[in-house]
Design a protein around this motif. Sequence first.
Motif, PDB file in Angstrom:
ATOM      1  N   LEU A   1      25.775  41.310  31.216  1.00 14.69           N
ATOM      2  CA  LEU A   1      26.984  41.860  31.820  1.00 14.69           C
ATOM      3  C   LEU A   1      27.756  42.692  30.806  1.00 14.69           C
ATOM      4  CD1 LEU A   1      28.237  38.594  33.514  1.00 14.69           C
ATOM      5  CD2 LEU A   1      27.488  40.619  34.746  1.00 14.69           C
ATOM      6  N   TYR A   2      28.359  43.774  31.272  1.00 14.79           N
ATOM      7  CA  TYR A   2      29.333  44.528  30.487  1.00 14.79           C
ATOM      8  C   TYR A   2      30.687  44.232  31.110  1.00 14.79           C
ATOM      9  CZ  TYR A   2      31.496  48.254  27.825  1.00 14.79           C
ATOM     10  OH  TYR A   2      32.280  48.954  26.946  1.00 14.79           O
ATOM     11  N   ASN A   3      31.606  43.619  30.342  1.00 11.38           N
ATOM     12  CA  ASN A   3      32.890  43.151  30.869  1.00 11.38           C
ATOM     13  C   ASN A   3      34.063  43.919  30.274  1.00 11.38           C
ATOM     14  OD1 ASN A   3      32.038  40.848  32.502  1.00 11.38           O
ATOM     15  ND2 ASN A   3      31.355  39.994  30.565  1.00 11.38           N
ATOM     16  N   TRP A   4      35.082  44.116  31.098  1.00 13.24           N
ATOM     17  CA  TRP A   4      36.331  44.731  30.676  1.00 13.24           C
ATOM     18  C   TRP A   4      37.435  43.687  30.748  1.00 13.24           C
ATOM     19  CZ3 TRP A   4      32.802  47.154  33.786  1.00 13.24           C
ATOM     20  CH2 TRP A   4      32.307  48.362  33.329  1.00 13.24           C
ATOM     21  N   LYS A   5      38.313  43.677  29.776  1.00  9.62           N
ATOM     22  CA  LYS A   5      39.497  42.811  29.806  1.00  9.62           C
ATOM     23  C   LYS A   5      40.546  43.539  30.642  1.00  9.62           C
ATOM     24  CE  LYS A   5      38.449  40.667  25.458  1.00  9.62           C
ATOM     25  NZ  LYS A   5      38.940  40.214  24.167  1.00  9.62           N
ATOM     26  N   ILE A   6      40.787  43.031  31.838  1.00  5.32           N
ATOM     27  CA  ILE A   6      41.676  43.700  32.780  1.00  5.32           C
ATOM     28  C   ILE A   6      43.145  43.431  32.455  1.00  5.32           C
ATOM     29  CG2 ILE A   6      42.303  43.938  35.220  1.00  5.32           C
ATOM     30  CD1 ILE A   6      39.472  44.977  34.453  1.00  5.32           C
TER      31      ILE A   6
ATOM     32  N   ASP B   1      53.004  28.169  26.817  1.00  5.92           N
ATOM     33  CA  ASP B   1      52.876  28.096  25.365  1.00  5.92           C
ATOM     34  C   ASP B   1      51.543  27.496  24.936  1.00  5.92           C
ATOM     35  OD1 ASP B   1      55.415  29.150  25.061  1.00  5.92           O
ATOM     36  OD2 ASP B   1      56.371  27.176  24.958  1.00  5.92           O
ATOM     37  N   GLU B   2      50.821  26.856  25.856  1.00  2.52           N
ATOM     38  CA  GLU B   2      49.569  26.170  25.520  1.00  2.52           C
ATOM     39  C   GLU B   2      48.370  27.109  25.414  1.00  2.52           C
ATOM     40  OE1 GLU B   2      51.627  24.978  27.976  1.00  2.52           O
ATOM     41  OE2 GLU B   2      52.467  23.474  26.629  1.00  2.52           O
ATOM     42  N   GLY B   3      48.482  28.319  26.004  1.00  6.57           N
ATOM     43  CA  GLY B   3      47.333  29.211  25.958  1.00  6.57           C
ATOM     44  C   GLY B   3      47.620  30.579  26.525  1.00  6.57           C
ATOM     45  N   THR B   4      46.659  31.466  26.332  1.00  6.19           N
ATOM     46  CA  THR B   4      46.726  32.825  26.841  1.00  6.19           C
ATOM     47  C   THR B   4      45.799  32.929  28.049  1.00  6.19           C
ATOM     48  OG1 THR B   4      47.087  33.655  24.601  1.00  6.19           O
ATOM     49  CG2 THR B   4      46.368  35.249  26.257  1.00  6.19           C
ATOM     50  N   TRP B   5      46.340  33.313  29.193  1.00  8.99           N
ATOM     51  CA  TRP B   5      45.573  33.447  30.418  1.00  8.99           C
ATOM     52  C   TRP B   5      45.040  34.871  30.504  1.00  8.99           C
ATOM     53  CZ3 TRP B   5      44.890  29.283  33.688  1.00  8.99           C
ATOM     54  CH2 TRP B   5      45.650  28.150  33.364  1.00  8.99           C
ATOM     55  N   PHE B   6      43.880  35.038  31.146  1.00  9.14           N
ATOM     56  CA  PHE B   6      43.288  36.375  31.206  1.00  9.14           C
ATOM     57  C   PHE B   6      42.472  36.543  32.480  1.00  9.14           C
ATOM     58  CE2 PHE B   6      40.449  33.585  28.874  1.00  9.14           C
ATOM     59  CZ  PHE B   6      39.218  33.811  29.462  1.00  9.14           C
ATOM     60  N   PHE B   7      42.259  37.820  32.826  1.00 14.93           N
ATOM     61  CA  PHE B   7      41.389  38.203  33.921  1.00 14.93           C
ATOM     62  C   PHE B   7      40.461  39.294  33.401  1.00 14.93           C
ATOM     63  CE2 PHE B   7      40.355  40.962  37.548  1.00 14.93           C
ATOM     64  CZ  PHE B   7      39.657  40.045  38.315  1.00 14.93           C
ATOM     65  N   ASP B   8      39.148  39.061  33.489  1.00 15.92           N
ATOM     66  CA  ASP B   8      38.119  40.011  33.063  1.00 15.92           C
ATOM     67  C   ASP B   8      37.232  40.337  34.255  1.00 15.92           C
ATOM     68  OD1 ASP B   8      39.151  39.495  30.552  1.00 15.92           O
ATOM     69  OD2 ASP B   8      37.439  38.324  29.861  1.00 15.92           O
ATOM     70  N   ALA B   9      36.648  41.523  34.246  1.00 15.88           N
ATOM     71  CA  ALA B   9      35.706  41.911  35.294  1.00 15.88           C
ATOM     72  C   ALA B   9      34.580  42.713  34.668  1.00 15.88           C
ATOM     73  CB  ALA B   9      36.410  42.736  36.363  1.00 15.88           C
TER      74      ALA B   9
ATOM     75  N   GLY C   1      27.984  41.567  39.794  1.00 19.12           N
ATOM     76  CA  GLY C   1      29.368  41.813  39.404  1.00 19.12           C
ATOM     77  C   GLY C   1      29.948  40.523  38.864  1.00 19.12           C
ATOM     78  N   SER C   2      31.062  40.621  38.177  1.00 18.30           N
ATOM     79  CA  SER C   2      31.689  39.419  37.635  1.00 18.30           C
ATOM     80  C   SER C   2      33.194  39.567  37.634  1.00 18.30           C
ATOM     81  CB  SER C   2      31.190  39.173  36.204  1.00 18.30           C
ATOM     82  OG  SER C   2      31.841  38.059  35.632  1.00 18.30           O
ATOM     83  N   ALA C   3      33.889  38.541  38.089  1.00 13.97           N
ATOM     84  CA  ALA C   3      35.341  38.449  37.998  1.00 13.97           C
ATOM     85  C   ALA C   3      35.653  37.091  37.396  1.00 13.97           C
ATOM     86  CB  ALA C   3      35.979  38.591  39.376  1.00 13.97           C
ATOM     87  N   GLN C   4      36.283  37.080  36.219  1.00 14.49           N
ATOM     88  CA  GLN C   4      36.542  35.835  35.496  1.00 14.49           C
ATOM     89  C   GLN C   4      38.039  35.645  35.289  1.00 14.49           C
ATOM     90  OE1 GLN C   4      34.406  36.038  31.792  1.00 14.49           O
ATOM     91  NE2 GLN C   4      32.439  36.342  32.787  1.00 14.49           N
ATOM     92  N   PHE C   5      38.521  34.470  35.641  1.00 13.45           N
ATOM     93  CA  PHE C   5      39.908  34.079  35.407  1.00 13.45           C
ATOM     94  C   PHE C   5      39.877  32.876  34.483  1.00 13.45           C
ATOM     95  CE2 PHE C   5      43.623  31.466  36.537  1.00 13.45           C
ATOM     96  CZ  PHE C   5      44.630  32.366  36.199  1.00 13.45           C
TER      97      PHE C   5
END
Length: 129
Positions: free
Chosen positions: A48-53, A60-68, A86-90
């Motif tokens: 997979l080739y992923n982009w940090k959306i 304060d416990e962590g950094t949330w992210f969405f990648d596709a 395809g990939s959608a990651q939360f």
Amino acid sequence: AQDFNIGARVGSGFQAVGQLHLNDKNYVEGRFGAGWLDSCVTADFTALYNWKICTMYWTDEGTWFFDAGVGANVGVGGVVTAAAVGSAQFGVKFNGAPVSVTFDLEPTLHLVNGVGFGVGTGVSIVYHF
């Protein structure tokens, strides 16, 4: 932090995960796995080739992210398969620990041995070096 991460994903089977971050905005991910389908052991590889959306600082416990991302899958197990993926990651990368946890959806268009569409889900745990 280094540019390479390793981990595991559980979905329809088990996959070992490797991620190589190319820069702050994108990364490539490779997965090698095994599973069980139609009374047969299967093995597959996904690239997979992923982009940090987006990145969210909700707690304060962590950094949330969405990648596709987009990529391809090949597998064997009774028959050879090939698919566009395809990939959608939360997920969340925890502060104070080099670990992230993600939930993903993977739409898949099967191209070999039967054209068809499906959506898989999985949970990954990745260690950040």
